[in-house]
Each structure stands twice: as structure tokens, then as C-alpha cells.
Write a protein that holds these residues in place. Structure first.
Motif, PDB file in Angstrom:
ATOM      1  N   ASP A 199       0.738  22.993  26.131  1.00  0.00           N
ATOM      2  CA  ASP A 199      -0.568  22.696  26.685  1.00  0.00           C
ATOM      3  C   ASP A 199      -1.301  21.635  25.832  1.00  0.00           C
ATOM      4  O   ASP A 199      -1.213  21.645  24.849  1.00  0.00           O
ATOM      5  N   VAL A 200      -2.073  20.957  26.470  1.00  0.00           N
ATOM      6  CA  VAL A 200      -3.037  19.962  25.895  1.00  0.00           C
ATOM      7  C   VAL A 200      -4.370  20.472  25.391  1.00  0.00           C
ATOM      8  O   VAL A 200      -5.215  20.535  26.335  1.00  0.00           O
ATOM      9  N   VAL A 201      -4.323  21.099  24.365  1.00  0.00           N
ATOM     10  CA  VAL A 201      -5.584  21.805  23.879  1.00  0.00           C
ATOM     11  C   VAL A 201      -6.626  20.970  23.297  1.00  0.00           C
ATOM     12  O   VAL A 201      -7.862  21.374  23.448  1.00  0.00           O
ATOM     13  N   VAL A 202      -6.404  19.513  23.235  1.00  0.00           N
ATOM     14  CA  VAL A 202      -7.468  18.898  22.770  1.00  0.00           C
ATOM     15  C   VAL A 202      -7.297  17.399  23.274  1.00  0.00           C
ATOM     16  O   VAL A 202      -6.459  16.423  22.714  1.00  0.00           O
ATOM     17  N   PRO A 203      -7.793  17.244  24.449  1.00  0.00           N
ATOM     18  CA  PRO A 203      -7.837  16.191  25.418  1.00  0.00           C
ATOM     19  C   PRO A 203      -8.380  15.031  24.284  1.00  0.00           C
ATOM     20  O   PRO A 203      -9.076  15.361  23.317  1.00  0.00           O
ATOM     21  N   PRO A 204      -7.911  13.654  24.702  1.00  0.00           N
ATOM     22  CA  PRO A 204      -8.459  12.527  23.956  1.00  0.00           C
ATOM     23  C   PRO A 204      -9.847  12.388  23.690  1.00  0.00           C
ATOM     24  O   PRO A 204     -10.575  12.266  22.687  1.00  0.00           O
ATOM     25  N   ALA A 205     -11.015  12.979  24.888  1.00  0.00           N
ATOM     26  CA  ALA A 205     -12.096  12.874  24.600  1.00  0.00           C
ATOM     27  C   ALA A 205     -12.726  14.005  23.871  1.00  0.00           C
ATOM     28  O   ALA A 205     -13.592  13.720  23.014  1.00  0.00           O
ATOM     29  N   MET A 206     -12.179  15.154  23.962  1.00  0.00           N
ATOM     30  CA  MET A 206     -12.558  16.171  22.985  1.00  0.00           C
ATOM     31  C   MET A 206     -11.943  15.882  21.440  1.00  0.00           C
ATOM     32  O   MET A 206     -12.989  16.043  20.426  1.00  0.00           O
TER      33      MET A 206
END
Length: 662
Positions: free
Chosen positions: A76-83
Motif C-alpha cells: 500500500d502507498v501509505v504516504v503519496p508524494p504530495a503527502m
């Protein structure tokens, strides 16, 4: 190592401040699926440490052999680049570490919850598709205008929400007492396109539950993300939000980091509430998090409140926020009748007019009980007594730093807890008198006094040791005695309100006591029916005080203008950036000596703390002009990292813009 992008740049979570930077690890065949934003476990300093992958690289930046990624926790991508960029900006503004911000943003992973949610993902996707074709909650009777429609500019803000071009719309809206924030927020969410996401943050779990009930009644699907759930349920909700299973998310402080897909609108209710202050490092305010998200994700930002906020007013004056005002209308339709216990009423009543519960207050309660429940708000117990002039009741402030003065013991000298100054020759700046007294708060006997006066009336107490009172637990014709912030919100509202001990609430030992008192009072007033429906409110206090006069005036800016002018003259927030350093005496002193603060920084202290648990601890306050706030944050951040690198002894805490600094 794998052949394709064999290097992973990883930001570690929970490491020491001087290690708050990316580290490179080798991607192994078992972790080949690892990508940006995923959780991994690595070996660092002999320990199994959690990290977030920032990016995959073709080659390392060092000639040393890289340690391998120990394990891919989840795909799971829990921290997307924007976040991740939001977390970095929040850390920079708060003089903290990105690792600490990531701990605030990410709930602990729960494997069973993740497995169950993966099994339900396909079914949820089908339901989401059906909801997108038929968005609920937009059917309103054509003849009944919505409360939000009265505020000029709100519809334009919602129309611009989610637009990829042009300036990002941001605004503050101070509601009239007759308009409930839950209705305005629900209307705003209903107006959004079905493909756009919305995030609503409220300080109290009861506020979140109230909005959740309104959205449920309108058929608007949403998720509630708060700290009240257990680890399994919280992670299941987090993962549903992460994969876009819902477009509307509600919650309190921790929900500000919720990874809402295609976020177009962020709403914050009652930004000035101290519950929105994060108590864990690096102590960011929810307002700061939402501001960073608005800048990074280009989502519209809307602050709703029942009372004007000093911080939001300053942001509006600087052009960051637009102030949304209602279309002028009859005052009796938008708020209750508000009366302050002035000299005329006191003299007309006689000696009892000077009492804590004058006869005029009893008359208001009797009239209100004929039509519904009555709210009696009393100051919260436990406030530190402030020192004030015995004649004109002007609070005693330090002439050096403008912080409230305190009294040492029963008959000790006046002294300042911020800069340590001892004031032996104090004179009141208003009347030039020298006598002062402590303004103590005594509210425990209120319920007993009212019970004796109204023995046949149901009486309930909310707040303090009595706990919260549910909204639906308010009897039809009862007296509710509540402390500020603990007032229930019955469906039909209160028929009358009584604000007792107003002077005592204004007497807190804090520089923002008057603004906070007005916020608390307006919160109670918003629970009372409008004057057209017979609602009335009596304020028992000194009617000539600016804060009490502001309650009687309708949408007047005189009080807040005066507050801002005074703070500008005294160089207090928001016209200065303030940081607090608290820790062991030697650690605090050494930090101030070694940290390279920007030129022009004012340093107050360190001053020894008082209290049974404060032995050997000190506090210092530093202050700088707001235009150089990033310089101050960077300097403090560097000082903390340097202290960590040399393993300095003693505990130390650094907070930027703490609410209780003065």
C-alpha cells in the motif's frame, strides 16, 4: 540486488533529530515491489526500524556497500508524494523532524484489518461507482433557502474548489448564532462534484458525531477517522480512505493528515479551540497542517467558527484568507436577544443586583423554562488565578514583556513567569492604584443554588467530574449547568441562556483570556434559539468591559480591532513569532547559549518553573518578527539536531507558537 532501480531512498521514522534525512538501501528480490510511499523495515543502528520509501534510484550516491531492505511491510502507498511534501513542510514550520510528523500522519499498521479490507475492496468499488452516479444529500425544498446561501462568496469558493488553475480559494466564515456549522458544512459537501473529496476537522468528538448524523440523514456517505477507535478499526478506515472508497472524511485533530483522494475542500470548525493543538512533537496546529495541504494539493480551505479568531483575522488582513460576511438581515432572526447585567439593571434590582445570581437571572430562567430547556454556563474550574486591580479590575501585566503577573504565595511579591521580573512597585496603568487581588473562579455551588431555587425542575450538570451530557439526554424543560465547551446541543435548542461569572472567565492568567472568553460565550449563545423564537441570553458581569460589550453588539469588529492594536503595540502574537524552550535547568541554559538564533531575536529567561513537578526545570521564551519566522524555525531545528548529535544530557522540549506562552 535487483537490476531495475536497485537503490531505495528511505526516510526513517522515529530516529534521533540529527538523523532526520534520507538513507539509501539496496533493493533485494524479495522487496522488488517496493515503491515510493510504501512502508518498509530496515536495519539501522542494530535495530529493526520502520521507514518510508521516497524514491527508487538507478545508482547509489556512495561507494560503500548498501544494507538491504529488510522487509516490505505492505504494498500500500501509505504516504503519496504530495503527502510526503506536506509532512516535510509541516516539520519545517514546526522546527521538528519529518519522522515525528510521519508518526502523527500514519496509524500503526494492522495486518488483520488490511487483509479484511483487501477482501472487501472489490465490493466497495462497485458500491462507490453506484454512489457516484446518484449522489445523495442534494435534495432540498426549493422554498427553504439554505443557511450557507446567506454568506456572500461561499458559493464562489465551492465553485472554485478542485480547480487546477488560478488561485486556491481560502476563506474564514463567522457564523450567525442561528446558523449551525453542521448544516453549512453539510451543504458545502453536498455542493461538491461527486468525484471530488472533502475533509472536515473538528476539535471535539461530539462535534464530529453531530456532523456525521447530519450527513447520514442526507444520505451522504462518509468515514469518521478519530482516535476513539481501536487499532484494527482505525487502520481499516484509514485504508478505505487511502484507496478512495469514500470521498468525505470527518475527524478531529489526527484526521488532518487523512489521505483523501482528489481532495478539493478542507473545512476546519472552531480553529481557536485548544484541542486542535497537537500535544506530541513537533506540536503542529491543525491549522498549519491544513494550510500545508491546501498549498500542496490545491484544495479549497474554509474555516468555520462562531466567533472571530485573532489568527484568522490576521491572515485575512494579510490577504491569505477572504472574510465571508452574511447578507444583512433582521438581528432578531439570526441570534437571541442578548442583555448584559448593566448598572441600570443592578440599581433597579437593589442589593441583590450585585450578587452572583441576581433576580434578573432568575427571571430569565423562569421565562425560559416555560418554553424549553435553559443553559447556564459557568467558568471551568482549575484556572490559574490572575492578578487584577482591586478598583478597576484591570489585569496586572509585566511592564517588560506584557505577560500576566503572578502572586508568590498569599502575600508574596508580584513576579512574571516569562521573563522572571519582580514587580515590587506595581501601579495600575488605568487608575494608578497599587492594590491588587487574585480573581478566583468558584462555580461548584451553582447547581446547588439553582436546585434550591427550582426544586421541581430537572437539573443536569455537564463537564468536569460529571462528564459530558449527550445531546438527546437534555429534558424538555430542564436547567443544564455546563462548563465552557461541555454544553450539549439539543435538537430544539435552548429557550434561554445564562452566562455566569463573566468577570472570572475574563480573569484567566493568559494574554488571550478576553478573546478566549468571547469564543466560549459565543459558542454557548449559538445553542440558544433566535429572538424571533423567544430566545434570550443574560450575561452576568461588568457590562462596560469590551469583551462583554462585544457580545451585545451584532457583528461588531471594534473589540477585535482593539485586541489586534494592543497586541501590535505589545509585540505579541500574531505580530511576533514565539517559541518556548522547556527542560532541565542546565539543558535549557546550554541550549540558549549554543543555538544560533537570528539577529534581533528577543530572549526572555530562562526562568525556573513553579509547582511540585517542576523541580530543577526552567523555561525560556524567544520572539522574532513574523516575516522571519522560517529563520527562527530553521535555527531551532538546527539547534535541536546539534544537541542530539553531541548527545547532550537532560530533557528539552521546543515548541513554536504554543497557545499558553504568555
Amino acid at each position: 540486488m535487483v537490476d531495475d532501480l536497485p537503490v531505495a531512498s528511505v526516510h526513517l521514522v522515529g530516529v534521533l533529530p540529527h538523523l532526520d534525512r534520507p538513507f539509501e538501501y539496496a533493493v533485494t528480490p524479495t522487496t522488488a515491489a517496493a515503491g515510493p510511499g510504501m512502508r518498509v523495515r530496515v536495519r539501522f543502528s542494530g535495530k529493526d526500524t520502520e521507514g518510508i520509501i521516497l524514491e527508487r534510484l538507478a545508482r547509489p550516491s556512495t561507494d560503500r556497500a548498501l544494507a538491504p531492505l529488510h522487509r516490505l511491510v505492505s504494498e500500500d502507498v501509505v504516504v503519496p508524494p504530495a503527502m510526503m511534501r506536506v509532512c516535510e513542510e509541516v516539520a519545517a514550520r514546526s522546527a521538528g523532524t519529518v519522522g515525528d510528523v510521519l508518526r502523527l500522519a500514519l496509524p500503526p499498521r494492522h495486518a488483520r484489518a488490511e487483509k479484511a479490507d483487501r477482501a472487501a475492496e472489490e465490493k466497495d468499488a462497485e458500491e462507490k461507482h453506484a454512489e457516484a452516479e446518484d449522489p445523495g444529500g442534494t435534495e432540498h425544498p426549493a422554498a427553504a433557502p439554505r443557511p450557507g446561501d446567506r454568506y456572500v462568496g461561499l458559493s464562489a469558493l465551492l465553485a472554485r474548489a478542485g480547480s487546477p488553475e488560478g488561485p486556491v480559494p481560502r476563506a474564514s466564515l463567522t457564523l450567525d448564532a442561528a446558523d449551525t456549522w453542521t448544516t453549512v458544512a453539510a451543504d458545502a459537501i453536498a455542493d461538491l462534484d461527486a468525484a471530488l473529496g472533502a475533509l472536515v476537522v473538528a476539535p471535539d468528538q461530539r462535534d464530529v458525531a453531530r456532523l456525521s448524523r447530519v450527513l447520514t440523514e442526507r444520505g451522504i456517505e462518509h468515514e469518521v477517522l478519530s482516535g476513539a477507535e481501536g487499532p484494527e478499526k482505525r487502520y481499516r478506515i484509514f485504508r478505505r480512505i487511502l484507496r478512495g472508497a469514500t470521498r468525505v472524511v470527518l475527524g478531529n485533530r489526527s484526521a488532518a493528515f487523512a489521505p483523501v483522494a482528489n481532495l478539493a475542500l478542507a473545512i476546519c470548525w472552531d480553529e481557536a479551540d485548544d484541542l486542535l493543538e497537537e500535544p506530541r512533537a513537533p506540536y503542529p496546529h491543525t491549522r498549519t497542517v491544513l494550510q500545508c495541504r491546501s498549498a500542496e494539493e490545491r484544495c479549497a480551505l474554509l474555516f468555520l467558527a462562531a466567533s472571530d479568531s485573532v489568527t484568522l483575522r490576521a491572515l485575512a488582513d494579510h490577504g491569505y484568507l477572504a472574510r465571508l460576511e452574511p447578507v444583512p438581515g433582521p438581528v432578531t432572526a439570526v441570534r437571541p436577544r442578548i442583555v448584559a447585567m448593566d448598572e441600570y439593571l443592578r440599581e433597579r434590582e437593589g442589593p441583590s443586583g450585585r450578587s452572583r445570581l441576581p433576580q434578573e437571572a432568575m427571571k430569565v430562567i423562569r421565562r425560559g423554562l416555560e418554553h424549553g430547556p435553559v443553559l447556564v454556563q459557568v467558568p471551568r474550574s482549575g484556572y490559574v488565578p490572575a492578578i487584577a486591580c482591586t478598583f478597576c479590575r484591570t489585569r496586572a501585566q509585566c511592564p517588560h514583556c506584557s505577560a500576566p503577573l503572578s502572586l508568590s504565595g498569599r502575600n508574596g511579591p508580584l513576579h512574571c513567569r516569562v521573563c522572571g521580573r519582580r514587580e515590587d512597585g506595581y501601579r495600575c496603568p488605568e487608575c494608578d492604584r497599587t492594590q491588587v487581588r487574585a480573581m478566583v473562579v468558584g462555580s461548584t455551588r451553582t447547581a446547588e443554588e439553582l436546585h434550591r431555587a427550582f426544586p421541581d425542575t430537572p437539573l443536569k450538570v455537564a463537564g468536569g467530574a460529571h462528564g459530558a451530557l449527550a445531546d438527546d439526554a437534555v429534558p424538555e424543560r430542564a436547567i443544564i449547568v455546563a462548563t465552557p465547551g461541555a454544553e450539549p446541543a439539543p435538537a430544539g435548542r435552548f429557550a434561554a441562556g445564562l452566562l455566569l461569572d463573566a468577570d472570572a472567565l475574563l480573569g484567566r492568567a493568559a494574554f488571550d483570556a478576553d478573546v478566549e472568553a468571547v469564543r466560549r460565550w459565543r459558542g454557548a449563545i449559538s445553542l440558544v434559539r433566535s429572538a424571533e423564537d423567544g430566545g434570550e441570553v443574560l450575561v452576568v458581569g461588568t457590562s462596560t468591559l469590551p469583551a462583554i460589550r462585544d457580545l451585545v453588539a451584532h457583528r461588531s469588529t471594534v473589540f477585535l480591532d482593539r485586541v489586534l492594536a494592543d497586541r501590535h503595540e505589545l509585540d505579541l502574537p500574531p505580530f511576533s513569532r514565539v517559541a518556548e524552550i522547556v527542560g532541565e535547568r542546565e539543558a535549557c541554559r546550554t541550549f540558549l547559549e549554543t543555538v544560533e538564533l537570528p539577529d534581533g531575536t528577543d530572549v526572555f529567561g530562562p526562568v525556573d518553573l513553579e509547582g511540585p513537578d517542576a523541580a530543577g526545570r526552567s523555561r525560556a521564551v524567544v520572539r522574532l518578527e513574523p516575516s522571519r519566522s522560517r529563520e527562527l524555525a530553521d535555527a531551532l531545528r538546527a539547534g535541536i539536531a546539534a544537541r542530539s548529535a553531541r548527545k547532550a544530557k537532560g530533557s528539552l522540549r521546543v515548541r513554536l507558537d504554543p497557545p499558553d506562552v504568555f
